[in-house]
Design a protein around this motif. Structure first.
Motif, PDB file in Angstrom:
ATOM      1  N   GLU A  61       0.923  -1.267   0.141  1.00 52.98           N
ATOM      2  CA  GLU A  61      -0.198  -0.072   0.152  1.00 52.98           C
ATOM      3  C   GLU A  61       1.075   1.216   0.050  1.00 52.98           C
ATOM      4  OE1 GLU A  61      -3.148   0.342  -0.283  1.00 52.98           O
ATOM      5  OE2 GLU A  61      -4.264  -1.624   0.635  1.00 52.98           O
ATOM      6  N   VAL A  62       1.940   1.293   0.943  1.00 53.20           N
ATOM      7  CA  VAL A  62       2.516   2.415   1.109  1.00 53.20           C
ATOM      8  C   VAL A  62       3.578   2.689  -0.217  1.00 53.20           C
ATOM      9  CG1 VAL A  62       4.466   3.507   2.226  1.00 53.20           C
ATOM     10  CG2 VAL A  62       2.746   2.291   3.709  1.00 53.20           C
ATOM     11  N   CYS A  63       4.012   1.580  -0.735  1.00 53.67           N
ATOM     12  CA  CYS A  63       4.934   1.801  -2.152  1.00 53.67           C
ATOM     13  C   CYS A  63       4.068   2.229  -3.144  1.00 53.67           C
ATOM     14  CB  CYS A  63       5.443   0.458  -2.534  1.00 53.67           C
ATOM     15  SG  CYS A  63       6.976  -0.170  -1.484  1.00 53.67           S
ATOM     16  N   ARG A  64       2.895   1.606  -3.241  1.00 55.57           N
ATOM     17  CA  ARG A  64       1.974   2.226  -4.451  1.00 55.57           C
ATOM     18  C   ARG A  64       1.826   3.885  -4.152  1.00 55.57           C
ATOM     19  NH1 ARG A  64      -0.123  -2.126  -7.176  1.00 55.57           N
ATOM     20  NH2 ARG A  64      -0.544  -3.847  -6.028  1.00 55.57           N
ATOM     21  N   LEU A  65       1.235   4.257  -3.082  1.00 56.41           N
ATOM     22  CA  LEU A  65       1.196   5.316  -2.765  1.00 56.41           C
ATOM     23  C   LEU A  65       2.347   6.373  -2.914  1.00 56.41           C
ATOM     24  CD1 LEU A  65      -0.510   7.888  -2.092  1.00 56.41           C
ATOM     25  CD2 LEU A  65      -0.360   7.296   0.502  1.00 56.41           C
ATOM     26  N   ALA A  66       3.646   5.835  -2.657  1.00 56.72           N
ATOM     27  CA  ALA A  66       4.715   6.695  -2.836  1.00 56.72           C
ATOM     28  C   ALA A  66       5.081   6.926  -4.185  1.00 56.72           C
ATOM     29  CB  ALA A  66       5.877   5.879  -2.087  1.00 56.72           C
ATOM     30  N   ASN A  67       5.026   5.711  -5.069  1.00 59.21           N
ATOM     31  CA  ASN A  67       5.065   5.908  -6.397  1.00 59.21           C
ATOM     32  C   ASN A  67       4.086   6.901  -7.074  1.00 59.21           C
ATOM     33  OD1 ASN A  67       7.240   4.111  -7.147  1.00 59.21           O
ATOM     34  ND2 ASN A  67       5.874   2.356  -6.493  1.00 59.21           N
ATOM     35  N   ALA A  68       2.954   6.667  -6.469  1.00 59.73           N
ATOM     36  CA  ALA A  68       1.852   7.928  -6.956  1.00 59.73           C
ATOM     37  C   ALA A  68       2.278   9.246  -6.766  1.00 59.73           C
ATOM     38  CB  ALA A  68       0.434   7.408  -6.495  1.00 59.73           C
ATOM     39  N   MET A  69       2.807   9.728  -5.499  1.00 55.35           N
ATOM     40  CA  MET A  69       3.004  10.865  -5.093  1.00 55.35           C
ATOM     41  C   MET A  69       4.367  11.377  -5.859  1.00 55.35           C
ATOM     42  SD  MET A  69       2.656  10.463  -1.016  1.00 55.35           S
ATOM     43  CE  MET A  69       3.195  12.166  -0.715  1.00 55.35           C
ATOM     44  N   GLU A  70       5.203  10.421  -6.216  1.00 56.57           N
ATOM     45  CA  GLU A  70       6.485  10.924  -6.999  1.00 56.57           C
ATOM     46  C   GLU A  70       5.921  11.168  -8.642  1.00 56.57           C
ATOM     47  OE1 GLU A  70      10.191   8.983  -4.883  1.00 56.57           O
ATOM     48  OE2 GLU A  70       9.511   7.700  -6.557  1.00 56.57           O
ATOM     49  N   ALA A  71       4.891  10.403  -8.852  1.00 60.11           N
ATOM     50  CA  ALA A  71       4.478  10.590 -10.206  1.00 60.11           C
ATOM     51  C   ALA A  71       3.760  12.030 -10.575  1.00 60.11           C
ATOM     52  CB  ALA A  71       3.413   9.456 -10.722  1.00 60.11           C
ATOM     53  N   ARG A  72       3.419  12.528  -9.255  1.00 64.61           N
ATOM     54  CA  ARG A  72       2.763  13.754  -9.209  1.00 64.61           C
ATOM     55  C   ARG A  72       3.726  14.932  -8.893  1.00 64.61           C
ATOM     56  NH1 ARG A  72      -1.138  14.812 -12.060  1.00 64.61           N
ATOM     57  NH2 ARG A  72      -1.590  16.902 -10.709  1.00 64.61           N
ATOM     58  N   GLY A  73       5.031  14.636  -8.847  1.00 60.51           N
ATOM     59  CA  GLY A  73       6.254  15.542  -8.782  1.00 60.51           C
ATOM     60  C   GLY A  73       6.586  15.759  -7.504  1.00 60.51           C
ATOM     61  N   ILE A  74       5.941  15.086  -6.453  1.00 65.93           N
ATOM     62  CA  ILE A  74       6.513  15.395  -5.147  1.00 65.93           C
ATOM     63  C   ILE A  74       7.841  14.571  -4.712  1.00 65.93           C
ATOM     64  CG2 ILE A  74       5.882  14.792  -2.673  1.00 65.93           C
ATOM     65  CD1 ILE A  74       3.856  16.723  -3.967  1.00 65.93           C
ATOM     66  N   THR A  75       8.761  15.551  -4.531  1.00 69.38           N
ATOM     67  CA  THR A  75      10.061  14.832  -3.853  1.00 69.38           C
ATOM     68  C   THR A  75      10.454  15.405  -2.566  1.00 69.38           C
ATOM     69  OG1 THR A  75      11.047  16.714  -4.949  1.00 69.38           O
ATOM     70  CG2 THR A  75      10.916  14.942  -6.335  1.00 69.38           C
ATOM     71  N   LYS A  76      11.738  14.753  -2.209  1.00 68.37           N
ATOM     72  CA  LYS A  76      12.228  15.158  -0.970  1.00 68.37           C
ATOM     73  C   LYS A  76      12.195  16.265  -0.590  1.00 68.37           C
ATOM     74  CE  LYS A  76      16.812  14.029   1.091  1.00 68.37           C
ATOM     75  NZ  LYS A  76      18.041  13.607   0.965  1.00 68.37           N
ATOM     76  N   GLY A  77      11.679  16.612   0.705  1.00 61.91           N
ATOM     77  CA  GLY A  77      11.648  18.224   1.331  1.00 61.91           C
ATOM     78  C   GLY A  77      10.413  18.801   0.995  1.00 61.91           C
ATOM     79  N   ASP A  78       9.665  18.201  -0.089  1.00 60.84           N
ATOM     80  CA  ASP A  78       8.178  18.707  -0.352  1.00 60.84           C
ATOM     81  C   ASP A  78       7.287  18.586   0.950  1.00 60.84           C
ATOM     82  OD1 ASP A  78       9.215  19.796  -2.552  1.00 60.84           O
ATOM     83  OD2 ASP A  78       8.002  18.044  -3.583  1.00 60.84           O
ATOM     84  N   ARG A  79       6.573  19.593   1.031  1.00 62.89           N
ATOM     85  CA  ARG A  79       5.491  19.377   2.203  1.00 62.89           C
ATOM     86  C   ARG A  79       4.149  18.866   1.691  1.00 62.89           C
ATOM     87  NH1 ARG A  79       9.286  22.663   1.453  1.00 62.89           N
ATOM     88  NH2 ARG A  79       8.087  24.260   1.286  1.00 62.89           N
ATOM     89  N   VAL A  80       3.452  18.029   2.438  1.00 60.75           N
ATOM     90  CA  VAL A  80       2.179  17.470   2.137  1.00 60.75           C
ATOM     91  C   VAL A  80       1.289  17.522   3.226  1.00 60.75           C
ATOM     92  CG1 VAL A  80       1.151  15.311   1.316  1.00 60.75           C
ATOM     93  CG2 VAL A  80       3.300  15.712   0.240  1.00 60.75           C
ATOM     94  N   ILE A  81       0.104  17.943   2.896  1.00 60.55           N
ATOM     95  CA  ILE A  81      -0.825  18.147   4.019  1.00 60.55           C
ATOM     96  C   ILE A  81      -1.773  17.010   4.097  1.00 60.55           C
ATOM     97  CG2 ILE A  81      -2.931  19.440   4.716  1.00 60.55           C
ATOM     98  CD1 ILE A  81      -0.890  21.415   5.528  1.00 60.55           C
ATOM     99  N   LEU A  82      -1.971  16.443   5.094  1.00 62.21           N
ATOM    100  CA  LEU A  82      -2.951  15.340   5.240  1.00 62.21           C
ATOM    101  C   LEU A  82      -4.083  15.684   5.972  1.00 62.21           C
ATOM    102  CD1 LEU A  82      -0.753  12.568   6.026  1.00 62.21           C
ATOM    103  CD2 LEU A  82      -0.937  13.343   3.852  1.00 62.21           C
ATOM    104  N   TYR A  83      -5.360  15.656   5.492  1.00 61.33           N
ATOM    105  CA  TYR A  83      -6.355  16.071   6.127  1.00 61.33           C
ATOM    106  C   TYR A  83      -7.426  14.715   5.903  1.00 61.33           C
ATOM    107  CZ  TYR A  83     -10.425  19.623   7.294  1.00 61.33           C
ATOM    108  OH  TYR A  83     -11.518  20.186   7.523  1.00 61.33           O
ATOM    109  N   MET A  84      -7.272  14.071   6.865  1.00 57.90           N
ATOM    110  CA  MET A  84      -7.770  12.688   6.904  1.00 57.90           C
ATOM    111  C   MET A  84      -8.689  12.395   7.809  1.00 57.90           C
ATOM    112  SD  MET A  84      -6.484  11.527   3.958  1.00 57.90           S
ATOM    113  CE  MET A  84      -6.376   9.751   4.102  1.00 57.90           C
TER     114      MET A  84
END
Ligand code: WTA
Length: 655
Positions: free
Chosen positions: A120-143
């Motif tokens: 689950e985590v790997c798929r999401l990590a790949n998906a986030m990278e595919a959307r251009g998120i890389t090391k140091g970027d900030r991601v808000i979780l409102y979950m």
């Protein structure tokens, strides 16, 4: 130094339960002393709990001096936090439950093994990278409290992105402030959340927050909003929106984790202070993980195979450290509960404990007090015989509540650990270690290894022996927040300026004749409402933003269930005649502005506020009136207009 981890596996029977009794009181004392005298030796050894990609060569580089404030642990080491919480358990426990999810609806549950968690985590990590998120970027979780929240935290950690979880009970305004402050590039959310049989919208708040953020001078950087389908409610759809459930599964279930430096930020978590807007406390990767892993293992005496349930929300630090990072770093099974402890009835906690054979249960006193309102219901429908350890967190626990928790809820068969700590500390700082330190009901008792608490007076003089003062910590620990995001000066001002060279907690505490600590509560203008931290200044600014309000002052007052409740004194604008309708409108206004957690309990309209001649509001007086203790107001002669006080007393609402 002989770390007790070497003695693990020493099973003994206590309270009729098999426990891993790793230390006794004398060994605790000895190890505590050693952990302070050779602090680097102790934390160097504890760092072996986790896997390092590149080992560190220095353990600690810290200065609490105002001019040169810096906090660094394991600073040249490299690691990946997600690998430590997931991948490294695959060899030995890939089929073991990592997360047991229990739905708000008692018929819904899901068990996620470590190998499923990995995928689950790997798929999401790949998906986030595919959307251009890389090391140091900030991601808000409102979950909501769903497994995707944990996946998202771990996926951020996997790619080196910095998450900032915003509690689902906060409003669009509060969310907007956080999106702007940390300049997030992505938001991960859900359509809505289930709580207590109701659905609460989340995605609409994100849409509104982004609109608000756009209007601010800095603007926002969000390029993707990833939306998990949870409530099934229909939502508006914008260009930057993607369904989690459609987008993420198209990505591969393997991912090469990104190494980060020990000091690289793992997350930012916003919390309230006594002034201004919430501050984004920045936590590290290496030190934070070592600290949460170590405190989890000792405080909860965790043994392999046990089920651990922390009933906090991932929006708070307790959820970060003891639903996700601490348990998973230890290869534990962590239970995540979507709903509220009282739904569909007061028996729910006990029923969940029986259903999943929970061994360790960690909850806030406010929830325990609610259970106590109908004890038969609260404990009548369950046995709770799997329980071994009960933990309390978030606010002082009244001795009577402690006793009920121990005697009735835990059937006198459990160790109770009252754990004191803060968003800023990253993990537990004081607690009676189970089977080691004999607890006193209502006391946080003893410091964790390596922690040096002290009491000081207003002049920063250290108080010896039996005393009552400001609680400070004399030296650093690996889990300590490193700074306030984008505002190091504020970090120094807030925590290291009141008492020079010491970390000031904002709490007061007492030390008894045996040297044990009792936390007495905040000594600053921070409220603790049902274990939720709120700044009086934040609530005040929400109140005065109402067009009919001229001025306001907010204080806390003791509340039987919530611990503390919110009392607002308001001066209306000239010509405004306040009535019930306006009071209601103002309450809704604050709920909308900050979120339902900040809903005022009492709103008193007034012509004036007690001020000194220099214009400072005397909150001491307002607190007394709110608490219905106006007979002990003390000296009011220094007020600019002492008559104001009579009006306030005459019209007080809490009688
Ligand atoms: C209070 C929550 C008494 C305290 C982990 C602290 C407590 C604030 C306890 C931090 C406890 C937390 N006994 N008071 N066991 N635990 N507090 O940042 O006033 O949400 O400063 O972190 O909660 O709240 P925060």
């Amino acid at each position: 130094m002989s770390d007790s981890r070497e003695q693990a596996g020493n099973s003994t029977a206590v309270d009729g339960r098999k426990v891993n009794k790793r230390l006794d009181a004398a060994a605790y004392q000895k190890l505590y002393k050693a952990s302070v005298s050779d602090n680097e030796g102790f934390w160097g050894e504890q760092a072996d709990r986790i896997d390092w990609i590149k080992p560190f060569t220095t353990v600690k580089d810290v200065s609490f001096a105002r001019k040169d404030l810096h906090i660094r642990w394991y600073e040249d080491g490299e690691l990946n936090v997600c690998v430590n919480c997931v991948d490294r358990h695959l060899k030995t426990r890939s089929g073991q439950a990592a997360i047991i999810w229990e739905g708000d609806n008692p018929d819904q549950q899901r068990t996620i093994s470590y190998s499923e968690l990995y995928e689950e985590v790997c798929r999401l990590a790949n998906a986030m990278e595919a959307r251009g998120i890389t090391k140091g970027d900030r991601v808000i979780l409102y979950m909501p409290m769903v497994p995707q929240a944990a996946f998202a935290m771990l996926a951020c950690a996997r790619i080196g992105a910095v998450h900032s979880v915003v509690f689902g009970g906060f409003s669009a305004n509060a969310l907007a402030d956080r999106i702007v402050d940390c300049q997030a590039r992505m938001v991960i959310t859900a359509d809505g959340s289930h709580r207590g049989g109701k659905t609460i919208p989340l995605k609409p708040n994100v849409d509104e927050a982004l609109k608000i953020a756009e209007q601010q001078p800095e603007g926002h950087q969000v390029r993707t909003v990833l939306v998990s389908k949870v409530s099934g409610d229909s939502v508006d759809w914008l260009d930057h929106d993607l369904w989690y459930d459609e987008f993420v599964p198209t990505h591969e279930a393997v991912h090469e984790a990104v190494p980060v430096n020990a000091e690289d930020p793992l997350f930012i978590l916003y919390t309230s202070g006594s002034t201004g807007k919430p501050k984004g406390l920045q936590h590290s990767s290496g030190g934070y993980l070592v600290y949460t892993a170590t405190t989890f293992s000792y405080t909860f005496n965790y043994q392999p195979g046990e089920v651990f349930w922390c009933a906090a929300d991932v929006g708070w630090v307790t959820g970060h450290s003891y639903i996700v990072y601490g348990p998973l770093a230890n290869g534990a099974t962590t239970l995540m509960y979507e709903g509220v402890p009282t739904y569909p009835n007061l028996g729910r906690c006990g029923e969940v404990i029986d259903k999943h054979k929970v061994n360790i249960f960690y909850i806030a006193p406010t929830a325990i007090r609610t259970l106590m309102t109908d004890q038969k219901r609260a404990i009548g429908s369950s046995q709770r015989d799997s329980l071994r350890i009960l933990g309390s967190v978030g606010e002082p626990i009244n001795p009577g509540v402690w006793q009920w928790f121990h005697d009735e809820f835990g059937k006198g068969q459990c160790q109770v650990v009252d754990t004191w700590w803060q968003t800023e500390t990253g993990g537990i700082m004081m607690t009676p270690l189970p089977y080691v330190v004999e607890p006193k009901p209502g006391a946080a008792m003893t410091p964790f290894f390596g922690i040096q608490p002290q009491l000081v007076d207003k002049r920063s003089d250290i108080l010896e022996g039996k005393a009552d003062g400001h609680l400070v910590i004399l030296d650093s620990w690996p889990g300590q927040a490193r700074t306030i995001w984008n505002n190091h000066e504020r970090f120094i001002d807030t925590y290291f300026s009141t008492h020079d060279g010491m970390y000031f907690t904002g709490d007061g505490a007492k030390r008894d004749e045996d040297g044990h600590f009792w936390i007495t509560g905040r000594v600053d203008d921070v409220l603790n409402v049902s274990g939720h931290r709120l700044g009086t200044a934040e609530v005040e600014s929400a109140v005065v933003s109402h067009p009919k309000v001229a001025e306001a002052a907010v204080v806390g007052f003791p509340h039987e269930l919530k611990g503390e409740a919110i009392y607002v004194y308001v001066i209306p604008n000239d010509g405004v005649v306040p009535d019930e309708q306006l009071t209601k409108e103002l309450r809704d206004w604050v709920r909308k502005g900050l979120g339902p957690v900040a809903s005022p309990d009492m709103i008193q309209w007034t012509h004036g506020l007690p001020k000194t001649r220099s214009g400072k509001i005397m909150r001491r007086i307002l607190r007394k009136i709110a608490a219905n203790e106006h007979e002990t107001l003390g000296d009011t002669s220094t007020l600019a207009d002492p008559q104001v006080v009579d009006e306030l007393i005459d019209n007080r609402l809490n009688r």
